[in-house]
Design a protein around this motif. Structure first.
Motif, PDB file in Angstrom:
ATOM      1  N   GLN A 165      10.303   7.585  -5.323  1.00 19.38           N
ATOM      2  CA  GLN A 165      11.596   6.878  -5.296  1.00 19.38           C
ATOM      3  C   GLN A 165      12.216   6.933  -3.901  1.00 19.38           C
ATOM      4  N   GLU A 166      11.406   6.607  -2.911  1.00 18.92           N
ATOM      5  CA  GLU A 166      11.826   6.710  -1.525  1.00 18.92           C
ATOM      6  C   GLU A 166      13.022   5.827  -1.201  1.00 18.92           C
ATOM      7  N   ASP A 167      13.093   4.633  -1.784  1.00 17.70           N
ATOM      8  CA  ASP A 167      14.207   3.737  -1.473  1.00 17.70           C
ATOM      9  C   ASP A 167      15.558   4.293  -1.940  1.00 17.70           C
ATOM     10  N   LYS A 168      15.530   5.225  -2.888  1.00 11.19           N
ATOM     11  CA  LYS A 168      16.779   5.840  -3.370  1.00 11.19           C
ATOM     12  C   LYS A 168      17.188   7.057  -2.536  1.00 11.19           C
ATOM     13  N   CYS A 169      16.312   7.487  -1.650  1.00 13.33           N
ATOM     14  CA  CYS A 169      16.593   8.656  -0.824  1.00 13.33           C
ATOM     15  C   CYS A 169      17.789   8.369   0.080  1.00 13.33           C
ATOM     16  N   GLN A 170      18.729   9.279   0.133  1.00 14.48           N
ATOM     17  CA  GLN A 170      19.947   9.064   0.906  1.00 14.48           C
ATOM     18  C   GLN A 170      19.994   9.863   2.201  1.00 14.48           C
ATOM     19  N   VAL A 171      18.832  10.312   2.652  1.00 14.97           N
ATOM     20  CA  VAL A 171      18.767  11.010   3.929  1.00 14.97           C
ATOM     21  C   VAL A 171      19.079  10.003   5.026  1.00 14.97           C
ATOM     22  N   ARG A 172      20.025  10.327   5.888  1.00 15.02           N
ATOM     23  CA  ARG A 172      20.453   9.395   6.926  1.00 15.02           C
ATOM     24  C   ARG A 172      19.956   9.765   8.314  1.00 15.02           C
ATOM     25  N   ASP A 173      19.578  11.001   8.505  1.00 13.93           N
ATOM     26  CA  ASP A 173      19.059  11.427   9.801  1.00 13.93           C
ATOM     27  C   ASP A 173      17.662  10.839   9.989  1.00 13.93           C
ATOM     28  N   ARG A 174      17.452  10.117  11.085  1.00 16.21           N
ATOM     29  CA  ARG A 174      16.191   9.404  11.312  1.00 16.21           C
ATOM     30  C   ARG A 174      14.989  10.341  11.325  1.00 16.21           C
ATOM     31  N   GLY A 218       0.814  -1.204   0.000  1.00 17.02           N
ATOM     32  CA  GLY A 218       0.000   0.000   0.000  1.00 17.02           C
ATOM     33  C   GLY A 218       0.844   1.248   0.000  1.00 17.02           C
ATOM     34  N   THR A 219       1.005   1.819   1.154  1.00 18.37           N
ATOM     35  CA  THR A 219       1.674   3.106   1.271  1.00 18.37           C
ATOM     36  C   THR A 219       3.141   3.062   0.872  1.00 18.37           C
ATOM     37  N   HIS A 220       3.890   2.090   1.390  1.00 17.42           N
ATOM     38  CA  HIS A 220       5.321   2.075   1.090  1.00 17.42           C
ATOM     39  C   HIS A 220       5.575   1.907  -0.401  1.00 17.42           C
ATOM     40  N   HIS A 221       4.860   0.999  -1.029  1.00 18.45           N
ATOM     41  CA  HIS A 221       5.055   0.794  -2.470  1.00 18.45           C
ATOM     42  C   HIS A 221       4.731   2.074  -3.237  1.00 18.45           C
ATOM     43  N   ARG A 222       3.661   2.719  -2.858  1.00 15.92           N
ATOM     44  CA  ARG A 222       3.290   3.964  -3.551  1.00 15.92           C
ATOM     45  C   ARG A 222       4.327   5.045  -3.324  1.00 15.92           C
ATOM     46  N   ARG A 223       4.851   5.138  -2.086  1.00 17.27           N
ATOM     47  CA  ARG A 223       5.893   6.141  -1.826  1.00 17.27           C
ATOM     48  C   ARG A 223       7.142   5.830  -2.639  1.00 17.27           C
ATOM     49  N   ASP A 224       7.495   4.564  -2.740  1.00 16.09           N
ATOM     50  CA  ASP A 224       8.708   4.213  -3.464  1.00 16.09           C
ATOM     51  C   ASP A 224       8.538   4.432  -4.967  1.00 16.09           C
ATOM     52  N   VAL A 225       7.408   4.026  -5.520  1.00 15.59           N
ATOM     53  CA  VAL A 225       7.189   4.182  -6.959  1.00 15.59           C
ATOM     54  C   VAL A 225       7.032   5.656  -7.327  1.00 15.59           C
ATOM     55  N   SER A 226       6.249   6.392  -6.568  1.00 15.41           N
ATOM     56  CA  SER A 226       5.965   7.786  -6.909  1.00 15.41           C
ATOM     57  C   SER A 226       7.084   8.744  -6.541  1.00 15.41           C
TER      58      SER A 226
END
Length: 90
Positions: free
Chosen positions: A32-41, A22-30
């Motif tokens: 590209q969340e998995d490519k985000c390199q933000v490291r601060d939690r 649901g949400t995670h897949h949509r965030r990643d596809v729309s």
């Protein structure tokens, strides 16, 4: 307490399947969340919240018939450009 081991496992799988598909897949596809390199939690959590807000706003606009955009990315581009144009006109 009343669930069998099989029912409990199915409930857990259903929870994670809904979350991942649901949400995670949509965030990643729309977005590209998995490519985000933000490291601060905290920054990553804030970005996820903003992405969820964008998804929810798009879904509400679609349900209310306030947009003819077919996809979330196309809607986001329209929002970005219309906001920028409005700011330039001020």
């Amino acid at each position: 307490q009343d669930l069998s081991a099989e029912d409990l496992a199915e409930a857990i799988r259903g929870h994670w399947a809904g979350s991942e598909n649901g949400t995670h897949h949509r965030r990643d596809v729309s977005f590209q969340e998995d490519k985000c390199q933000v490291r601060d939690r905290k920054a990553a959590e804030n970005l996820a919240t903003l992405r969820n807000l964008a998804i929810g706003t798009f879904e509400l606009a679609r349900a209310a018939g306030r947009t003819d955009a077919e996809t979330l990315p196309s809607w986001c581009r329209r929002q970005t450009f219309s906001s920028a144009l409005e700011a330039l006109r001020r």
